[in-house]
Enzyme design. Structure first.
Site: not given
Ligand code: DOR
Length: 447
Positions: A67, A70, A101, A236, A311, A315
């Site tokens: 998980h 990228l 996503n 998760h 996960d 960001h």
């Molecule tokens: O905290 C999260 N961020 N949970 C997720 O399921 C998606 C992820 C993201 O894509 O930033």
């Protein structure tokens, strides 16, 4: 690389091997021998023999992360396939599964093929999940068969969960024929919308009570039981209630698996003050309480939860310095996963071999043989895909720059135990700590 790693503990769960005090001879990317003492004229020795009473370094198959996010395509400033691969190698991972996503999402066979092409030639194998629904909005299922034919190793809308139980049951039945799991992000979007008094997207909504997860887990399990076939993988898990639901589903004989993240195993709070910015601790599903954490650790130890998955959610700084309610959810995890599990996630000491299993064999089983990921084994005479780590070595997160392009982890500045010294994938050295493993390696692959 031609060297003997002296005095290590070799853990190979599928080979039923857990042996301390071993010498491992690696030559030209192949494991030539594992024996309690090896001397070979002219072959350099890296002596890792621990002092009395200290845990040895561990050599094991390369880690598999089920998980990761990228951000390529769409947000190269947060992470690229290349920087993600570099971070993975530094964390001991040789395979990782990228979520769908991105922008645009990976929701057509063509996009699956493009993503696979973009990920080729990186030293870490990046496997691709195809979205379950177009645009991840829960309305229309993707062309599941064609996405799988294009190379998707699983289907899932992670980050979102708006597919109806009916559609999920249809998808589970279809993926059963294709030997692929459906990955579900179990958070009930309607309940979250209600709790936050919103009608729009709930991805950033801050109020996410535990019931939203329990309900989503139970609905997904019910869909599986209606489908009468298929493999449901719960991503998760964050709560005691979810562990209880998972246990019930297993007792009913349903094909349901689950993963837990290092941050939910540790809830990281014991090592960090309230982070600045506060949104560094914002993640979906949220970090919860001690009873939840203990239930997750227990479930992982006993094998009810079969895999640790990071996960990894990079960001840009701007997205994390917003007010908590508006900030993006998620934290990076590839480079801190091992150390977090060992230091504050209840998986160090006597649980180390179990942790190795949950980072290798567990995720491999969930992907299944159809994924094409080779069995995580240490095989004599074959190209090595393995990780060498020191479970005791202390380090400060962020002191030397992380390889990820993003820095959004509340663990920056934390002292953790557990460092990766060497990672080999398909016989190539893809990460090396030159101070601890000072071998000449013609093959540190620059990614
Ligand atoms: O905290 C999260 N961020 N949970 C997720 O399921 C998606 C992820 C993201 O894509 O930033």
């Amino acid at each position: 690389m031609n060297a003997i790693l002296r005095g290590v503990r070799v853990i190979d769960p599928l080979g039923r091997l857990d042996a301390p005090g071993q010498d491992v001879w690696i030559d030209g990317g192949k494991i030539l021998a594992i024996y309690h003492h090896i001397d070979a004229a002219g072959v350099p020795v890296v002596d890792l023999t621990p002092p009395d009473g200290v845990d040895p370094c561990v050599l094991c198959p390369g880690f598999i992360d089920l998980h990761v996010h990228l951000r390529q395509p769409g947000d190269d400033e947060a992470e690229t396939l290349e920087t993600g691969a570099r971070a993975a190698a530094a964390g001991g991972f040789t395979h990782m599964v990228a979520m769908a996503n991105t922008t645009p999402p990976i929701d057509t066979p063509e996009r699956v093929a493009e993503a696979r092409l973009a990920a080729s030639n990186l030293p870490v194998s990046i496997l691709q999940v195809a979205a379950l629904t177009r645009g991840l909005d829960g309305e229309e299922l993707v062309d599941i068969r064609k996405c799988v034919e294009s190379g998707a190793v699983a289907l899932g809308d992670d980050g979102r969960n708006s597919v109806s139980p009916r559609q999920l049951a249809i998808a589970l039945a279809e993926t059963a024929h294709l030997s692929r799991a459906v990955f579900v992000h179990p958070e009930d979007e309607e309940m979250i919308a209600q709790a936050n008094g919103t009608q729009g997207s709930v991805t950033r909504s801050p109020i996410r009570p535990v019931e939203t997860e329990t309900r989503a887990v139970n609905l997904a399990v019910r869909a599986l039981s209606h489908a009468r076939s298929g493999h449901l993988h719960l991503q998760h898990l964050s709560s005691e209630g979810s562990v209880a639901s998972l246990r019930r589903a297993r007792h009913q004989g349903l094909a349901v698996s689950a993963e837990v993240t290092p941050h939910h195993l540790s809830m990281w709070l014991p090592v960090a003050e309230e982070p600045d910015p506060q949104a560094l601790r914002k993640v979906n599903p949220p970090l919860r309480g001690e009873l939840d954490r203990v239930a997750l650790v227990q479930a992982l130890r006993e094998g009810l939860i079969e895999a640790v998955a990071t996960d990894h959610a990079p960001h840009r700084a701007a997205e994390k310095s917003l007010a908590y309610d508006d900030a993006a959810p998620g934290m990076i995890g590839l480079e801190t996963a091992l150390a977090t599990c060992i230091t504050i996630g209840g998986m160090g000491g006597e649980w180390l071999a179990t942790l190795v299993e949950r980072l290798t064999v567990g995720p491999h089983r969930i992907l299944g043989p159809a994924s094409g990921v080779p069995e995580p084994r240490l095989r004599i005479g074959e190209s090595a895909t393995c990780t060498l780590f020191d479970p005791n070595a202390e380090w400060t997160v962020g002191e030397t720059p992380l390889h990820s392009r993003s820095r959004n982890t509340p663990l920056i500045g934390a002292r953790l135990r557990g460092t990766v010294l060497l990672t080999l994938a398909g016989g190539r050295v893809i990460h090396q700590d030159p101070a601890r493993v000072p071998i000449v390696s013609e093959q540190v692959t620059s990614v």
